[in-house]
Design a protein around this motif. Structure first.
Motif, PDB file in Angstrom:
ATOM      1  N   GLN A   1      -2.823   8.322  -3.824  1.00 30.97           N
ATOM      2  CA  GLN A   1      -1.556   9.045  -3.848  1.00 30.97           C
ATOM      3  C   GLN A   1      -1.728  10.562  -3.844  1.00 30.97           C
ATOM      4  O   GLN A   1      -0.986  11.285  -3.166  1.00 30.97           O
ATOM      5  CB  GLN A   1      -0.738   8.638  -5.083  1.00 30.97           C
ATOM      6  CG  GLN A   1       0.688   9.179  -5.030  1.00 30.97           C
ATOM      7  CD  GLN A   1       1.387   9.026  -6.352  1.00 30.97           C
ATOM      8  OE1 GLN A   1       0.962   9.587  -7.353  1.00 30.97           O
ATOM      9  NE2 GLN A   1       2.464   8.245  -6.358  1.00 30.97           N
TER      10      GLN A   1
ATOM     11  N   LEU B   1       1.589   4.309  -2.734  1.00 31.64           N
ATOM     12  CA  LEU B   1       1.563   5.729  -2.384  1.00 31.64           C
ATOM     13  C   LEU B   1       2.808   6.462  -2.887  1.00 31.64           C
ATOM     14  O   LEU B   1       2.736   7.628  -3.283  1.00 31.64           O
ATOM     15  CB  LEU B   1       1.485   5.903  -0.859  1.00 31.64           C
ATOM     16  CG  LEU B   1       0.142   5.713  -0.168  1.00 31.64           C
ATOM     17  CD1 LEU B   1       0.279   5.969   1.323  1.00 31.64           C
ATOM     18  CD2 LEU B   1      -0.923   6.633  -0.757  1.00 31.64           C
TER      19      LEU B   1
ATOM     20  N   PHE C   1       0.848  -1.201   0.000  1.00 30.89           N
ATOM     21  CA  PHE C   1       0.000   0.000   0.000  1.00 30.89           C
ATOM     22  C   PHE C   1       0.880   1.246   0.000  1.00 30.89           C
ATOM     23  O   PHE C   1       0.672   2.179  -0.791  1.00 30.89           O
ATOM     24  CB  PHE C   1      -0.917  -0.014   1.219  1.00 30.89           C
ATOM     25  CG  PHE C   1      -1.655   1.275   1.433  1.00 30.89           C
ATOM     26  CD1 PHE C   1      -2.645   1.682   0.548  1.00 30.89           C
ATOM     27  CD2 PHE C   1      -1.329   2.109   2.506  1.00 30.89           C
ATOM     28  CE1 PHE C   1      -3.321   2.899   0.736  1.00 30.89           C
ATOM     29  CE2 PHE C   1      -1.996   3.301   2.699  1.00 30.89           C
ATOM     30  CZ  PHE C   1      -2.991   3.701   1.817  1.00 30.89           C
ATOM     31  N   PHE C   2       1.888   1.263   0.877  1.00 28.87           N
ATOM     32  CA  PHE C   2       2.817   2.401   0.926  1.00 28.87           C
ATOM     33  C   PHE C   2       3.653   2.483  -0.354  1.00 28.87           C
ATOM     34  O   PHE C   2       3.998   3.576  -0.808  1.00 28.87           O
ATOM     35  CB  PHE C   2       3.728   2.287   2.146  1.00 28.87           C
ATOM     36  CG  PHE C   2       2.995   2.385   3.461  1.00 28.87           C
ATOM     37  CD1 PHE C   2       2.015   3.340   3.656  1.00 28.87           C
ATOM     38  CD2 PHE C   2       3.283   1.515   4.508  1.00 28.87           C
ATOM     39  CE1 PHE C   2       1.329   3.445   4.863  1.00 28.87           C
ATOM     40  CE2 PHE C   2       2.612   1.605   5.721  1.00 28.87           C
ATOM     41  CZ  PHE C   2       1.626   2.570   5.904  1.00 28.87           C
TER      42      PHE C   2
ATOM     43  N   GLY D   1      -3.085   2.286  -3.033  1.00 26.58           N
ATOM     44  CA  GLY D   1      -2.061   3.297  -2.770  1.00 26.58           C
ATOM     45  C   GLY D   1      -1.953   4.302  -3.904  1.00 26.58           C
ATOM     46  O   GLY D   1      -1.847   5.518  -3.671  1.00 26.58           O
TER      47      GLY D   1
END
Length: 318
Positions: free
Chosen positions: A183, A51, A47-48, A179
């Protein structure tokens, strides 16, 4: 030249020692839900990752297609072919497990952070490094299981493509897409706290490594691995790295790359991601007892690639 030992490598060594002396916490008999925690952690890692991906930069990076093609071919074709060459020489079950561990290493995508950092130190093509390291992780989600599916069926592991890709979609692809979607709202937060997120990534990796080795130690899998076997593993990892390094350098020269692109090809085309490796091992191999041995070449390769590439990068920066 003074060499600095990577702190994460020391952390990996420490967690393996802990797994050796205290394996119970990582076994199925323990009440600690390490498997559930690591599964959630894996989804958060990607997920990060979504992002932090910048679609506009990825789109701009498409122009240098020869460089990108060489890096991805090195990562997903040259590496596996180098290991496939040894397959006919396998004679025992133990040799097959070791070979599979090397093939798993060879089929993995490139790593992001260290590739970009090393290319930057050596004054290479940084935008191309960011593009290739990022796109490699996405390609690897599809390619690595396909490569492994050709051979895992021959081992004791149950390999079901439907189950594997369902897990990949749920644990990796959907978090990446989420993500990317968020963003514009949270991308600045991810960039601002990138160091903290990297620490989180490493913590999840260490947890997966602990569980893998704890299970192997608990079932005495490493009793059959001698010091001589470890020496051979290290030699094999070194040979694999240098073969890939010189092949990518040779091809970059034949393609008449400039200095910046040649450095980027060699640095990005010879890296393998410990993040993807630990995550994929959890999904592809499940809870087999030999998972510690499967991860061993990858961790040796991780240490070696950081050491050698940092030395080369430092020398070329002068």
């Amino acid at each position: 030249m003074k060499l600095k030992i990577d702190g994460f490598i020391l952390a990996i060594i420490s967690i393996i020692i802990i797994a050796y002396f205290f394996p119970y916490w990582g076994t199925d008999k323990s009440n600690i839900p390490i498997n559930t925690i690591s599964t959630i952690g894996v989804s958060l890692i990607f997920f990060f990752y979504g992002l932090k991906l910048n679609p506009s930069k990825l789109k701009a990076g498409l122009k240098n297609w020869k460089l990108h093609l060489l890096i991805q071919l090195s990562t997903f074709l040259i590496f596996p072919l180098l290991i496939l060459f040894l397959y006919p020489f396998i004679k025992t079950q133990e040799q097959e497990t070791i070979w599979l561990a090397f093939f798993f290493l060879a089929a993995l995508p490139s790593t992001v952070s260290s590739s970009v950092v090393m290319v930057s130190i050596a004054k290479g093509n940084i935008p191309a490094a960011i593009f290739n390291a990022s796109i490699s992780g996405i390609i690897g989600i599809a390619i690595t299981p396909l490569w492994m599916g050709l051979f895992i069926n021959n081992t004791q592991t149950d390999f079901d493509f439907t189950s594997i890709y369902t897990k990949l979609i749920i644990q990796i692809i959907l978090p990446v897409i989420l993500g990317l979607f968020l963003q514009r709202f949270l991308g600045h937060y991810a960039q601002k706290h990138n160091k903290k997120l990297t620490l989180f990534d490493k913590a999840v990796i260490l947890l997966i490594i602990y569980k893998s080795f704890a299970k192997s130690f608990d079932e005495h899998i490493f009793n059959s691995v001698s010091f001589w076997d470890l020496t051979l593993l290290l030699t094999g990892v070194l040979l694999l790295f240098f073969c890939a390094f010189f092949i990518t350098g040779f091809l970059a020269k034949k393609l008449q790359f400039n200095y910046e692109d040649k450095i980027t090809a060699q640095f990005c085309g010879t890296k393998k991601s410990l993040v993807h490796g630990t995550v994929f091992s959890k999904i592809l191999f499940g809870n087999i007892a030999s998972i510690g041995i499967i991860l061993l070449p990858l961790m040796l390769f991780h240490a070696i690639q950081l050491l050698i590439i940092s030395m080369v990068a430092t020398r070329k920066s002068h």
